[in-house]
Structure formats: structure tokens, C-alpha cells
Design a protein around this motif. Structure first.
Motif, mmCIF file in Angstrom:
data_model
loop_
_atom_site.group_PDB
_atom_site.id
_atom_site.type_symbol
_atom_site.label_atom_id
_atom_site.label_comp_id
_atom_site.label_asym_id
_atom_site.label_seq_id
_atom_site.Cartn_x
_atom_site.Cartn_y
_atom_site.Cartn_z
ATOM 1 N N LEU A 46 0.834 -1.213 0.000
ATOM 2 C CA LEU A 46 0.000 0.000 0.000
ATOM 3 C C LEU A 46 0.861 1.252 0.000
ATOM 4 C CD1 LEU A 46 -2.805 1.240 0.141
ATOM 5 C CD2 LEU A 46 -2.709 1.024 2.647
ATOM 6 N N ALA A 47 1.935 1.221 0.773
ATOM 7 C CA ALA A 47 2.843 2.390 0.827
ATOM 8 C C ALA A 47 3.488 2.613 -0.531
ATOM 9 C CB ALA A 47 3.901 2.177 1.908
ATOM 10 N N TYR A 48 3.944 1.529 -1.153
ATOM 11 C CA TYR A 48 4.550 1.673 -2.471
ATOM 12 C C TYR A 48 3.561 2.226 -3.489
ATOM 13 C CZ TYR A 48 8.452 -1.101 -0.667
ATOM 14 O OH TYR A 48 9.512 -1.556 0.040
ATOM 15 N N THR A 49 2.342 1.780 -3.380
ATOM 16 C CA THR A 49 1.313 2.264 -4.315
ATOM 17 C C THR A 49 1.086 3.757 -4.141
ATOM 18 O OG1 THR A 49 0.247 0.101 -4.284
ATOM 19 C CG2 THR A 49 -1.057 1.965 -5.061
ATOM 20 N N VAL A 50 0.990 4.178 -2.878
ATOM 21 C CA VAL A 50 0.773 5.620 -2.589
ATOM 22 C C VAL A 50 1.924 6.446 -3.124
ATOM 23 C CG1 VAL A 50 0.581 7.328 -0.742
ATOM 24 C CG2 VAL A 50 -0.712 5.190 -0.627
ATOM 25 N N LEU A 110 3.784 9.833 -9.736
ATOM 26 C CA LEU A 110 3.125 9.991 -11.029
ATOM 27 C C LEU A 110 2.382 11.315 -11.111
ATOM 28 C CD1 LEU A 110 2.600 8.594 -13.731
ATOM 29 C CD2 LEU A 110 0.578 7.529 -12.703
ATOM 30 N N ALA A 111 1.767 11.702 -9.964
ATOM 31 C CA ALA A 111 1.054 12.985 -9.935
ATOM 32 C C ALA A 111 2.021 14.152 -10.111
ATOM 33 C CB ALA A 111 0.289 13.117 -8.607
ATOM 34 N N LEU A 112 3.210 14.039 -9.490
ATOM 35 C CA LEU A 112 4.213 15.098 -9.650
ATOM 36 C C LEU A 112 4.652 15.220 -11.097
ATOM 37 C CD1 LEU A 112 6.518 14.689 -6.514
ATOM 38 C CD2 LEU A 112 4.860 16.507 -6.965
ATOM 39 N N VAL A 113 4.883 14.053 -11.719
ATOM 40 C CA VAL A 113 5.325 14.060 -13.116
ATOM 41 C C VAL A 113 4.273 14.705 -14.006
ATOM 42 C CG1 VAL A 113 5.884 12.628 -15.101
ATOM 43 C CG2 VAL A 113 6.863 12.105 -12.853
#
Length: 242
Positions: free
Chosen positions: A24-28, A34-37
Motif C-alpha cells: 500500500l505504501a509503495y502504491t501511494v 506519477l502525480a508530480l510528473v
């Protein structure tokens, strides 16, 4: 006595919960990166100029610079034209002021000359003026007057001669020499009280004038002469003199 072993299903139960937490942490984190990119890409798309827009903007700036430079050039030319016109106007005004002053002086003289209290004089040369045309050519204006015989017409011819030095020797140039014409006729005059006669004379190279003699030859009368220094006639130092 040996204790019974725990049931097989109880062994390793906490491990799945730990793995699920890490996943879950890795997914977040992945979603955040991805949002930053995508956010950075979006900002670049918004604020970065398109290639076509940059070219248009550059061309617009060039046209504006060219227009400003042309405007400056026009203003510079206009300013220079105004300065030249102002200089010419000032020169014209100065010439007109000088002309007016001369005419006023002439009027004052002529009023005294023809007035009841004016001194009676016969035919004479009242004034002589010489102005240079080039190195050797000069334009002369002689003012002739008489008020002795009121109402009588004075007619005749005026000539000039110039005395000076050439090659260290005294020399006198007669009217024909000054006009560079054999038997050159004089300048005709005809007046009651006063008249200005004028003409051109030519001095030879190397000649240094000292004195000018004006000769009036009336019809049926005795000739009249009057001399002027070259400096007085020209209002300046004679050419070649120090």
C-alpha cells in the motif's frame, strides 16, 4: 511431558499483514510521483511558449524595433531640418536688419540733401562700395549726387581706375583693363539729385590694390573725380596685405 505444537494455520499469520502494508505504501508513493510528473508536465505545457508562438513574438519584436528606429531617424531628420531652417531664417533676418539700417541712413541723408537747409554741392561721388565676387572679381556700387542745380538733369558716364602694386612696382589699371575690354564704355548715369550706378571689375592675379578713383564725365561738362582708399571702399583689408 511435551507441550502440544500450535496448529499449522496459526503459524505465519502476521506476515501477510506486513506485506500488505508495504504494498500500500509503495502504491501511494508511485501515485504521488506519477502525480508530480503529470503536474510538472502540465505546468510546462501551460507556461512554455509553443514554437510557432515564439517565432511570431520574435518577428513582432523585430518589427517594433524597426518602427522605433525609423521613428527616431525621422525625428532626427526633422530636427536637423528645423535647425537648418532656423539658421537660414536668422541669417535672413540679420541681412534684412542690415538692409533696413542702410536704407534708413540713406533716407536720412537724402532728406538732408534735398531739404532747404542742405548744403549745395555740384556733381560728386558721395560713396563707393566694393564687394568681392571671387579672388579677382569685384562688384562696385557708386552713389552719385548733386543739388546745386535743382531740377537739372545730370547725364554722363562713370568709370573706375585702381592704383596698386604688382611685383613690387606701382601700377594703375584703367577702366578698359578693369573690364578686360578695349575702349570699354563707362556706366551711364542720368539723375536730378542722386543715383546709384554699379558694375563689375576684374583685378589681375598678384595685383594689390591701394586706391580706387571714380571718374564722372558729364555730357558737355568738366570731368569730376573722387578717390577712395581700397580699405574704405571694401570695408576690409586689401587682399594680400598684412
Amino acid at each position: 511431558m511435551n507441550e502440544p505444537s500450535p496448529p499449522p494455520e496459526a503459524v505465519g499469520k502476521p506476515a501477510p499483514e506486513r506485506h500488505q502494508g508495504h504494498g500500500l505504501a509503495y502504491t501511494v508513493i508511485a501515485v504521488f510521483l506519477l502525480a508530480l510528473v503529470f503536474g510538472a508536465w502540465g505546468l510546462w505545457k501551460v507556461f512554455a511558449p509553443a514554437p510557432g508562438d515564439a517565432s511570431a513574438q520574435l518577428e513582432e519584436q523585430r518589427e517594433r524595433i524597426a518602427a522605433l528606429e525609423q521613428n527616431v531617424a525621422n525625428l532626427t531628420r526633422s530636427d536637423q531640418i528645423s535647425r537648418n531652417a532656423n539658421t537660414a531664417l536668422q541669417g535672413t533676418l540679420a541681412e534684412r536688419d542690415e538692409e533696413i539700417a542702410g536704407l534708413r541712413a540713406d533716407v536720412a541723408f537724402y532728406e538732408r540733401f534735398v531739404g532747404a537747409t542742405g548744403q549745395r554741392r555740384g556733381l560728386t561721388v558721395h560713396a563707393l562700395s566694393l564687394k568681392p565676387q571671387d579672388a579677382q572679381a569685384w562688384h562696385f556700387v557708386a552713389t552719385l549726387t548733386q543739388n546745386l542745380n535743382r531740377g537739372a538733369i545730370n547725364q554722363g558716364r562713370a568709370t573706375l581706375s585702381v592704383e596698386g602694386t604688382r611685383d613690387g612696382r606701382m601700377q594703375q589699371l584703367d577702366w578698359s583693363s578693369l573690364r578686360q575690354q578695349p575702349d570699354a564704355p563707362g556706366v551711364d548715369y542720368s539723375f536730378k539729385y542722386f543715383q546709384r550706378v554699379e558694375g563689375d571689375v576684374l583685378l589681375p592675379p598678384g595685383f594689390k590694390p591701394v586706391r580706387v578713383i571714380v571718374r564722372l564725365q558729364p555730357k558737355g561738362g568738366t570731368a569730376v573725380e573722387r578717390s577712395f582708399t581700397w580699405a574704405d571702399a571694401t570695408g576690409a583689408q586689401a587682399p594680400g596685405q598684412q
